[in-house]
Scaffold this motif. Sequence first.
Motif: not given
Length: 317
Positions: A86-95
Motif C-alpha cells: 500500500r505504500t507503493l506508487l503506481v506508474r505507467e508500465r516501464f522496463s
Amino acid sequence: MPTPIVIAHRGASGYLPEHTLPAKALAAGMGADYLEQDVVLTRDGVPIVLHDIHLDTVTDVAERFPGRARPDGRYYAIDFTLEEIRTLLVRERFSHKTGQPVFSKRFPHVASRFTLHTLAEEIAFVQGLNRSMSRTFGIYPEIKQPAFHRREGQDISAIVLRVLEESGYRSKEEACYLQCFDEPETERCRRELKCPLKIIQLLEEKDWKLLLAAPRRGDLDAALAKVAGYADGIGPPVSLLVSEFRADGTFAATELAAAAHHHGLVIHPWTLRRDELPKSVPSFDRQMEILFGELRVDGAFSDFPDLTRQWIDRRMA
C-alpha cells in the motif's frame, strides 16, 4: 449474433496507468461492458490487482525497498505484505532494466499518485459504479501463475474463488468471467473447486500454434472438445485467429474461430491496441472489422475501450 462485449484490458490502460481504480472508472465511463482484474497474492495471502507476479515494472518498489529483490534482481509481490504494498506508487508500465516506458506516448511515466488495491476493494468499487450509474459492469478476473503461487505455499485459485463468492458472484448468471492460462488449473477450478462462474481458457500462442498446423488439424478439434468440457470460451491472442495480415487489407484466418464456435465456445481475443497494431494492419478500425465483422468474435480485450465501443455501436449494435 449478440452484440460483442468490450472488455477493458487492465482498465482504460491506453489512457491511464493499468489496473488503477481511475483507469477502471474511465473505462466504465467509456462504455466498457467488463473490467479486467489480473490477480496475484501478497505475502500475507491477500489477492491484489496486478498484472505480473513482479512489482518492478509498474511501481517504485526498487526505490522504496532497496535490497528486497530476489537473486534474479526482481521484486516479487508475494515477498511483500499488503501493508508494504500500500505504500507503493503506481506508474505507467516501464522496463525494469532500462526504466523507460513501454508505450512512450501514453500517460506520463511519473505523474500523479496512483496506488495498488485488493481484489475485494476493486469489486466493491465496480459494484459501487453499478449502483451509481444504474447499469451492470462485469468483472473479468485472471488467476496469474497458479503454479508459481503453489510453490510459494499459496493456493491462489481457492483464495480468488472465495473472494468472488463472498462478493456475490455465485453462478453463470452473474456478470463475471474467470480466466487463466494454466489449463490444468482452469479445469481444476471447474471440477475440484466447483467454480460456478463462466470460465475462459486463455490460450498460449506457442502451444496452440502447433495444433493449428496443417498436419495436426484433428488435434485441434480434440483440444477444443476438451476445453469445452470445463470452460465456456477461449481467450486467444489475435495471432491465433489470423495467421497473416496482408498489405492489401486482406487476411488469412486460421481454423480456430470456426472450430471454437462449433464447440459452443465464445471467443474473446486479446489485445486491441491502437498504438501497437499487427504488421500490415492499416488502422485500428480495420483490425476490429476483421475480428468482429468477419471472424465474428464474441468480444475482445481493448486498451482503448472507447474506440472499441464506438466501432461496435456504429457497425454492429
